[in-house]
Design a protein around this motif. Sequence first.
Motif: not given
Length: 170
Positions: A25-39
Amino acid sequence: MNLTDHISPITSAIYEQYERIEGAEPARTYLGASQIGKECERALWYSFRWAAKEQFEGRMLRLFQTGHLAEARFVADLRRIGAEVFDVDPATGKQFGFQDHGGHMRGHMDGCVRNFPSGGGKWHVTEFKTHSSKSFKTLQKEGVEKAKPEHFAQMQWYMGKSGMQRALYL
């Protein structure tokens, strides 16, 4: 006879297939909503700039798939208790998707629900997650915001993008 000797090659082969498929699978070309809460803001920046694609072992990839497969069950369970649920956008027939910042930030919410016990008639963003026993006990004790800040941030973003004021974390 030690069953581990017979199960282990099967399990290994299954995990290897998950890794092979995921690796294609290719890498995402965007920042996913599931990641935004990372500290860690640096981790977010690296992720957004494709500097570090997170690699998971087959066992974890299989667990992720278990979570995806459970989504249909959550929807069916909610419908069985009389809730009105949309797991796809009726206008498109696809999962509800949102984007921001010229498409550099994207996410797909699991759906929306209303008319469930204690939820009233207001629409709620739905976020369906599966947990290990340990993770679930922590979640019950601390709540979503503290125990799973990435999930909390994801729901907040979907609420903002959809205009809904509530979320159901199931």
